[in-house]
Design a protein around this motif. Sequence first.
Motif, PDB file in Angstrom:
ATOM      1  N   TYR B  31       7.456  -1.021  12.159  1.00 32.94           N
ATOM      2  CA  TYR B  31       7.263  -0.466  10.612  1.00 32.94           C
ATOM      3  C   TYR B  31       6.390   0.834  10.623  1.00 32.94           C
ATOM      4  O   TYR B  31       5.426   0.818  11.157  1.00 32.94           O
ATOM      5  N   PHE B  33       4.879   3.336   7.531  1.00 33.85           N
ATOM      6  CA  PHE B  33       4.533   3.563   6.154  1.00 33.85           C
ATOM      7  C   PHE B  33       3.902   5.072   5.897  1.00 33.85           C
ATOM      8  O   PHE B  33       3.133   5.317   6.577  1.00 33.85           O
ATOM      9  N   TYR B  35       1.635   6.576   2.747  1.00 36.35           N
ATOM     10  CA  TYR B  35       0.867   6.488   1.464  1.00 36.35           C
ATOM     11  C   TYR B  35       0.162   7.791   1.115  1.00 36.35           C
ATOM     12  O   TYR B  35       0.144   8.583   1.789  1.00 36.35           O
ATOM     13  N   GLN B  37      -3.168   9.060  -1.426  1.00 36.83           N
ATOM     14  CA  GLN B  37      -4.470   8.607  -2.164  1.00 36.83           C
ATOM     15  C   GLN B  37      -5.088   9.586  -3.089  1.00 36.83           C
ATOM     16  O   GLN B  37      -5.438  10.501  -2.275  1.00 36.83           O
ATOM     17  N   LEU B  43      -4.345   4.050  -3.918  1.00 35.76           N
ATOM     18  CA  LEU B  43      -3.372   4.219  -2.871  1.00 35.76           C
ATOM     19  C   LEU B  43      -2.203   3.969  -3.097  1.00 35.76           C
ATOM     20  O   LEU B  43      -1.828   2.734  -3.701  1.00 35.76           O
ATOM     21  N   LEU B  45       2.178   3.461  -1.971  1.00 37.88           N
ATOM     22  CA  LEU B  45       3.051   3.421  -1.101  1.00 37.88           C
ATOM     23  C   LEU B  45       4.125   4.378  -1.523  1.00 37.88           C
ATOM     24  O   LEU B  45       4.545   4.013  -2.431  1.00 37.88           O
ATOM     25  N   PHE B  91      -1.717   9.138   3.982  1.00 39.73           N
ATOM     26  CA  PHE B  91      -2.077   8.241   5.196  1.00 39.73           C
ATOM     27  C   PHE B  91      -0.688   7.771   5.696  1.00 39.73           C
ATOM     28  O   PHE B  91       0.228   7.580   5.034  1.00 39.73           O
ATOM     29  N   SER B  95       3.040  -0.943  11.727  1.00 40.52           N
ATOM     30  CA  SER B  95       2.463  -2.487  11.978  1.00 40.52           C
ATOM     31  C   SER B  95       3.839  -3.104  12.904  1.00 40.52           C
ATOM     32  O   SER B  95       5.128  -2.339  12.884  1.00 40.52           O
ATOM     33  N   GLU B 103      -0.657  -7.141   9.856  1.00 44.59           N
ATOM     34  CA  GLU B 103      -1.801  -6.232   9.809  1.00 44.59           C
ATOM     35  C   GLU B 103      -1.039  -4.680   9.952  1.00 44.59           C
ATOM     36  O   GLU B 103      -0.589  -4.395  10.863  1.00 44.59           O
ATOM     37  N   GLN B 104      -1.507  -3.822   9.139  1.00 49.12           N
ATOM     38  CA  GLN B 104      -1.097  -2.292   9.113  1.00 49.12           C
ATOM     39  C   GLN B 104      -2.316  -1.330   9.786  1.00 49.12           C
ATOM     40  O   GLN B 104      -3.316  -1.895   9.431  1.00 49.12           O
ATOM     41  N   PHE B 106      -3.766   2.029   9.985  1.00 53.17           N
ATOM     42  CA  PHE B 106      -3.675   3.438   9.326  1.00 53.17           C
ATOM     43  C   PHE B 106      -3.954   4.638  10.328  1.00 53.17           C
ATOM     44  O   PHE B 106      -5.166   4.426  11.093  1.00 53.17           O
ATOM     45  N   GLY B 107      -3.642   5.505  10.193  1.00 59.47           N
ATOM     46  CA  GLY B 107      -3.951   6.807  10.553  1.00 59.47           C
ATOM     47  C   GLY B 107      -5.284   7.415  10.066  1.00 59.47           C
ATOM     48  O   GLY B 107      -5.640   6.721   8.897  1.00 59.47           O
ATOM     49  N   PRO B 108      -5.849   8.735  10.509  1.00 62.49           N
ATOM     50  CA  PRO B 108      -7.225   9.219   9.847  1.00 62.49           C
ATOM     51  C   PRO B 108      -6.629   9.684   8.389  1.00 62.49           C
ATOM     52  O   PRO B 108      -7.641  10.269   7.746  1.00 62.49           O
ATOM     53  N   ARG B 111      -5.638  15.532   4.751  1.00 63.12           N
ATOM     54  CA  ARG B 111      -6.119  15.936   3.409  1.00 63.12           C
ATOM     55  C   ARG B 111      -5.365  17.375   3.126  1.00 63.12           C
ATOM     56  O   ARG B 111      -5.511  18.279   3.654  1.00 63.12           O
TER      57      ARG B 111
END
Lengths: 113, 115
Positions: B31, B33, B35, B37, B43, B45, B91, B95, B103-104, B106-108, B111
């Motif tokens: 998976y 995803f 996102y 923010q 946040l 999806l 983001f 998963s 549990e997902q 996340f990347g850093p 921006r």
Amino acid sequence: LAKTTQPISMDSYEGQEVNITCSHNNIATNDYITWYQQFPSQGPRFIIQGYKTKVTNEVASLFIPADRKSSTLSLPRVSLSDTAVYYCLVLKYSGAGSYQLTFGKGTKLSVIP
Amino acid sequence: DAGVIQSPRHEVTEMGQEVTLRCKPISGHDYLFWYRQTMMRGLELLIYFNNNVPIDDSGMPEDRFSAKMPNASFSTLKIQPSEPRDSAVYFCASSLDPGQNYEQYFGPGTRLTVT
């Protein structure tokens, strides 16, 4: 999908136990409760997930009452490094690769020396 | 594993320009995803993929946004044309099959600033 409600912010002193409660009144039978932690300028990080009763791992405990309409994340003996935003979310897995989830507004925890 | 990798980390562009954000998920994760923010909306999806197939794109704000996953190790989120209100941190997360573990990771984040 169940909507979540949690306090906007909390303060705690170092060494204390912190409990953050999340309300999810419309939770359905197949939904799971999950908590994430996010530090500034980083992506969220998984803390713990549960379905009912109590779940404990090396960093936190999650308490879920029988009616599952709320849950409480418990952080034992917090330190300054636990200052972060904590998100409660309800996950609905409908099978066949189908997810539904929504992050709430989060609770900003400030740990005071 | 290096975790979820996103590029660029920062992007500044002018309104009307095309923006492409990139993501490399953790190897073996089914998976992926995307996102967004912001302070105002939190946040959100946007879209997620299962085995490279888009499953739910109901969070994509409008037609200016599109996402692709040409293979298991790469995904893009494109905004064309970009607008100042698209400024946010984007983001990517990946998963395993939720039937095994939800549990997902996340990347850093990227921006994005649109001027």
